[in-house]
Structure formats: C-alpha cells, structure tokens
Design a protein around this motif. Structure first.
Motif, PDB file in Angstrom:
ATOM      1  N   THR A   1       0.813  -1.225   0.000  1.00 30.99           N
ATOM      2  CA  THR A   1       0.000   0.000   0.000  1.00 30.99           C
ATOM      3  C   THR A   1       0.843   1.270   0.000  1.00 30.99           C
ATOM      4  OG1 THR A   1      -0.214   0.065   2.422  1.00 30.99           O
ATOM      5  CG2 THR A   1      -1.892  -1.158   1.192  1.00 30.99           C
ATOM      6  N   THR A   2       2.128   1.163   0.351  1.00 33.53           N
ATOM      7  CA  THR A   2       2.987   2.347   0.305  1.00 33.53           C
ATOM      8  C   THR A   2       3.241   2.775  -1.136  1.00 33.53           C
ATOM      9  OG1 THR A   2       5.082   1.116   0.325  1.00 33.53           O
ATOM     10  CG2 THR A   2       4.102   1.665   2.463  1.00 33.53           C
ATOM     11  N   ARG A   3       2.931   1.905  -2.101  1.00 31.95           N
ATOM     12  CA  ARG A   3       3.092   2.240  -3.513  1.00 31.95           C
ATOM     13  C   ARG A   3       1.782   2.726  -4.154  1.00 31.95           C
ATOM     14  NH1 ARG A   3       6.833  -2.101  -6.642  1.00 31.95           N
ATOM     15  NH2 ARG A   3       6.752  -0.392  -8.160  1.00 31.95           N
TER      16      ARG A   3
ATOM     17  N   VAL B   1      -3.786  -8.496   4.543  1.00 31.82           N
ATOM     18  CA  VAL B   1      -3.068  -9.635   5.124  1.00 31.82           C
ATOM     19  C   VAL B   1      -1.926  -9.124   5.995  1.00 31.82           C
ATOM     20  CG1 VAL B   1      -3.656 -11.302   3.328  1.00 31.82           C
ATOM     21  CG2 VAL B   1      -1.647  -9.834   3.021  1.00 31.82           C
ATOM     22  N   GLU B   2      -1.408 -10.023   6.845  1.00 32.70           N
ATOM     23  CA  GLU B   2      -0.369  -9.619   7.810  1.00 32.70           C
ATOM     24  C   GLU B   2       1.044  -9.677   7.230  1.00 32.70           C
ATOM     25  OE1 GLU B   2      -0.912  -8.367  10.658  1.00 32.70           O
ATOM     26  OE2 GLU B   2      -2.837  -9.094  11.424  1.00 32.70           O
TER      27      GLU B   2
ATOM     28  N   GLU C   1      -0.381  -2.767   5.890  1.00 30.74           N
ATOM     29  CA  GLU C   1       0.243  -2.168   4.708  1.00 30.74           C
ATOM     30  C   GLU C   1       0.223  -3.110   3.507  1.00 30.74           C
ATOM     31  OE1 GLU C   1       4.091  -0.513   5.476  1.00 30.74           O
ATOM     32  OE2 GLU C   1       3.210   1.320   6.311  1.00 30.74           O
ATOM     33  N   LEU C   2      -0.446  -4.258   3.653  1.00 25.88           N
ATOM     34  CA  LEU C   2      -0.519  -5.232   2.561  1.00 25.88           C
ATOM     35  C   LEU C   2      -1.980  -5.542   2.240  1.00 25.88           C
ATOM     36  CD1 LEU C   2       2.261  -7.710   3.761  1.00 25.88           C
ATOM     37  CD2 LEU C   2       2.465  -5.999   1.936  1.00 25.88           C
ATOM     38  N   MET C   3      -2.405  -5.195   1.016  1.00 22.88           N
ATOM     39  CA  MET C   3      -3.775  -5.435   0.573  1.00 22.88           C
ATOM     40  C   MET C   3      -3.848  -6.667  -0.313  1.00 22.88           C
ATOM     41  SD  MET C   3      -5.649  -1.840  -0.451  1.00 22.88           S
ATOM     42  CE  MET C   3      -4.464  -1.421  -1.726  1.00 22.88           C
ATOM     43  N   THR C   4      -4.979  -7.347  -0.257  1.00 26.07           N
ATOM     44  CA  THR C   4      -5.206  -8.458  -1.184  1.00 26.07           C
ATOM     45  C   THR C   4      -5.573  -7.920  -2.568  1.00 26.07           C
ATOM     46  OG1 THR C   4      -7.517  -8.580  -0.463  1.00 26.07           O
ATOM     47  CG2 THR C   4      -5.948 -10.040   0.629  1.00 26.07           C
ATOM     48  N   LEU C   5      -6.417  -6.894  -2.605  1.00 27.03           N
ATOM     49  CA  LEU C   5      -6.873  -6.275  -3.847  1.00 27.03           C
ATOM     50  C   LEU C   5      -6.815  -4.758  -3.711  1.00 27.03           C
ATOM     51  CD1 LEU C   5     -10.166  -8.295  -4.587  1.00 27.03           C
ATOM     52  CD2 LEU C   5      -7.914  -8.657  -5.633  1.00 27.03           C
TER      53      LEU C   5
ATOM     54  N   PHE D   1      -6.598 -13.888   6.209  1.00 27.08           N
ATOM     55  CA  PHE D   1      -6.862 -12.453   6.155  1.00 27.08           C
ATOM     56  C   PHE D   1      -6.694 -11.815   7.527  1.00 27.08           C
ATOM     57  CE2 PHE D   1      -9.398 -14.718   2.968  1.00 27.08           C
ATOM     58  CZ  PHE D   1      -8.827 -14.197   1.824  1.00 27.08           C
ATOM     59  N   ALA D   2      -6.235 -10.569   7.513  1.00 25.17           N
ATOM     60  CA  ALA D   2      -5.905  -9.895   8.763  1.00 25.17           C
ATOM     61  C   ALA D   2      -7.143  -9.434   9.532  1.00 25.17           C
ATOM     62  CB  ALA D   2      -4.992  -8.697   8.477  1.00 25.17           C
TER      63      ALA D   2
END
Length: 422
Positions: free
Chosen positions: A110-112, A146-147, A160-164, A154-155
């Motif tokens: 997600t930082t991108r 997600v972690e 900071e990490l998305m599935t979609l 799933f978290a």
C-alpha cells in the motif's frame, strides 16, 4: 536527487505524479523506452473488463492491457488453477476468499498506492460512515488485508498489505420494466409475485444468486436467517427448496450469467423483473427502453471488486502493474465507471473528471440539469431525471449484506446446481 540515486521506483513516482497532473503524457526515461514492450494480461468480468479502459491505459501509460472477459465463477477458477495464464485478476472480494489462500497471488504494497488514504472507508475500515452497519456476508474489509507477504489468511484489520486494490463497487437491487410490471415494486418478495409468472429471472452465479434468493425469501417471511452471508446447511436446504418450488411453478423465465444476457432479457420484454446490475439497467435505457433499478424496503445487496497481482509478476511488469493501479484511482477511470452507475474507489478524483451535472445526478441524487450521457455518448436521461435510489450515501448506507463465500460453499454449489437442473 542526483542521477546516481534516482532508482526506477523513484522515476516511477515522479513520472506518475507528472502524469496525474496532466503535465506530460509519457516518461522521459529508460523505463519509458521499454514500457511500450510491456503487456499485462488481465482477466475479469464484463463489469469493468471494458475496451475503452484498455485503450485509455495505452494512451496514458504506453503499455498494452490485454483483457479476457468471462463470468465471476470462471475468474475465480482460473485464478486458483491457472495463475500464470494472466498477470492481473480483476476479481470480486467475495471470490478472493477462495483464491488468495491458494498462494496464487501476491499482496499489494500500500505504500506504492499514492491515493491509499483517499480510498472510500468501506474498504479501509469496513464502514461507509461511523454509524453505518458493516452488513452480513463477505465485506471487502474482512478479506482486504493480510499480515505478511506469505500469509494465506486475512488480517481482518488494516495493514500495509492489501489483497486487492479496490476499483468498483455497488449496491444491487432488482431491475424492473416499469411499463410492464403494472404496479409499484417495493419489496424483494415482489420477484415471486404470481402476477410475474414466466417473466421473472434470477442470476445463475451460486454465491450471488443465493443472496438474492435469501433477500426474497426473508422478505416474503418464508425463512428467517441467522446470517444470510453464512447460511447453515439447513438454511441452504430451505432456500433451495423454495427456489425449486418457484421454478416448478413456472415463475422464472431464465437464469442468466452474463451482463449481456440480463440486458437482452429485459430489453426484449421476455423478463420484466429480475436480478440485475446497475450498468445493465443503463444499457437497457440507452436503447430507449424503460428500465428502473428499484430501491426496495429491505435494503441492498452489495459487492466490490479490485485488482489483484498474480505471484509471478516481477520487475518491469510489476512496476507497470503498480502504475496501472495508481492510474485506475487517478480520475479518468473512476468517472468512466461512475457514468455506468457504479461507484469508484476514490471519489475525489472521479469528481474532478465529471461535470457538475453528472456528479449531481450520479453521486448526490440531485435532478439532472441537462442530458445525462452513457459512457459511449448516448443520451440516457433528460434534465429533471433523478437516479434510482438517490445519492451515494443513501444507497451504500442501506447495504444489508455483501456477496459472500460461505463456510458451506461447496455444499451450496451442489445444491444450487440441483436447483438449476430441477
């Protein structure tokens, strides 16, 4: 920044910012020279697998987006079993519950994502407003994060990490032919009114069709569910028995799977009340045929889609995929999708790409002040028209359930097939 410290990622960030500002149309870098050779293969449904989007990607970003369009179930099956046959999955959140645990996809950093903090909170907190209900079923937030990079589960919280990367979503209801139904339609149970015998339809996608059926059955007082989004076997049995009874009584004219099928059924008058998607209603109206996406007393069934990255993506292709996702949120695409009756993940940039009249009609529930055009330029509504169901918050604030993958999903699919074959 010196030439020696300007990484490719830095170039992408600078180039993307300039692109978003409209200052330039390409990147004066080595990356730009190579990007024309990149092809990203995307699989998805006809909801957003649209040629004008691919054409605009080529124009704005320089690379080729190759689209494969199929139905919801086929997207999930391909993603889970033939992951290397494409690069990007344009997939619904409820389907990701089946696909992500297979390890076929990589999480999105997600930082991108430059406009991450502008994304509608339905996706980042689970609620449209602090007072909104989350709704039963597989909400986008419940499967959105997600972690870790290798996580299969799933978290259930923002990380900071998305599935979609969320793209498009809507609140679904029944479509009707107001010129043919002959009376006001106010409840989901109206789908099974004997007056519409042989003129009704429900969609033939088990995980979605069962939710529409549940809305109808509960509305009619036939079944009271503990959780429509995660039925027990007994509840599934009762729902399927109810559907088979309706089918044998001749209530249903057809069971559709694709956007085009639903449009043709309604436009021809073969069907006058059915499960429907908002742009399909718009497509019928663009043919000059009356069609309404009817607000109903019990509320809406909602869904959301996003772009997912397949695990094999690396290097320049992965960089291009991130540019594509950032472009998707930058405004042109959001406005294009809003004009079909969907909602975009970042409202601010979509608004900047729409006229005041368009925004007022599609998003605020205000009467049109002039012609409302479909994405292909056809007149769809005249001045004074008001969108079915009103504004964005009025519609998305009345979501009672989301498209879902249930614990008993395999059992459900088996029973649903029994209904279709009955």
């Amino acid at each position: 920044m010196s030439k020696t410290t300007l990484t490719r990622r830095g170039v992408l960030a600078l180039g993307g910012a300039a692109l978003g500002s409209g200052a330039v149309t390409g990147f004066p870098t080595i990356w730009a020279q190579n990007i024309k050779d990149v092809t990203l293969r995307q699989i998805g449904t006809g909801v957003s697998g649209l040629n004008p989007i691919a054409e605009q990607v080529k124009k704005d970003l320089g690379f080729t987006l190759q689209l494969t369009v199929t139905d919801t179930d086929a997207v999930a099956q391909r993603a889970a079993t033939q992951a290397r046959s494409f690069d990007i999955a344009d997939i619904e959140y409820f389907s990701i519950k089946k696909v992500y645990p297979t390890g076929a996809m990589q999480p999105i950093d997600t930082t991108r994502i430059k406009l991450m903090d502008k994304i509608v909170p339905v996706f980042t907190t689970g609620r449209l407003t602090a007072d909104s209900e989350m709704g039963q079923g597989t909400s986008p937030f419940s499967v959105g994060f997600v972690e870790s990079r290798d996580a299969k589960g799933f978290a259930g919280r923002r990380t900071e990490l998305m599935t979609l990367m969320p793209t498009v979503y809507n609140a679904d209801t029944l479509g009707i032919r107001p010129d043919l139904v002959g009376r006001p339609i106010t409840h989901w149970k109206d789908l099974i009114d004997p007056a519409f015998k042989g003129k009704a339809s429900i969609l033939n996608i088990p995980g979605i069709g069962i939710m529409d059926a549940a809305m109808v059955a509960e509305s009619a007082g036939i079944i009271q569910y503990g959780d429509k989004g995660n039925m027990t076997r007994a509840e599934i049995d009762k729902t399927i028995a109810f559907l088979i009874e309706q089918k044998r009584a001749g209530q249903f004219r057809a069971f559709w799977k694709s956007f085009d099928e639903s449009v043709n059924l309604m436009a021809s008058g073969e069907v006058i009340i059915q499960s429907m998607w908002s742009p399909a209603v718009a497509a019928v109206r663009s043919r000059g045929v009356p069609c309404v996406y009817q607000p109903l007393a019990e509320g809406y069934r909602a869904w959301g889609s996003g772009l997912g990255l397949m695990r094999h993506l690396t290097g320049l292709q992965l960089d291009a995929a991130y540019e594509y996702m950032n472009w998707y949120l930058s405004g042109w695409c959001g406005a294009f999708l809003n004009r079909q009756g969907y909602y975009s993940a970042v409202l601010e940039t979509a608004k900047a790409n729409m006229s005041e009249n368009e925004w007022g009609y599609w998003m605020e529930g205000r009467p049109a002040t002039g012609d409302i055009l479909s994405p292909d330029g056809k007149v769809m509504e005249r001045a004074g028209a008001v969108r079915d169901g009103g504004g964005f918050e009025e519609r998305m604030g009345k979501v009672v359930c989301w498209n879902s993958v249930m614990t008993e999903d395999r059992y459900l699919v088996t029973k649903w097939n029994e209904f279709i074959a009955a």
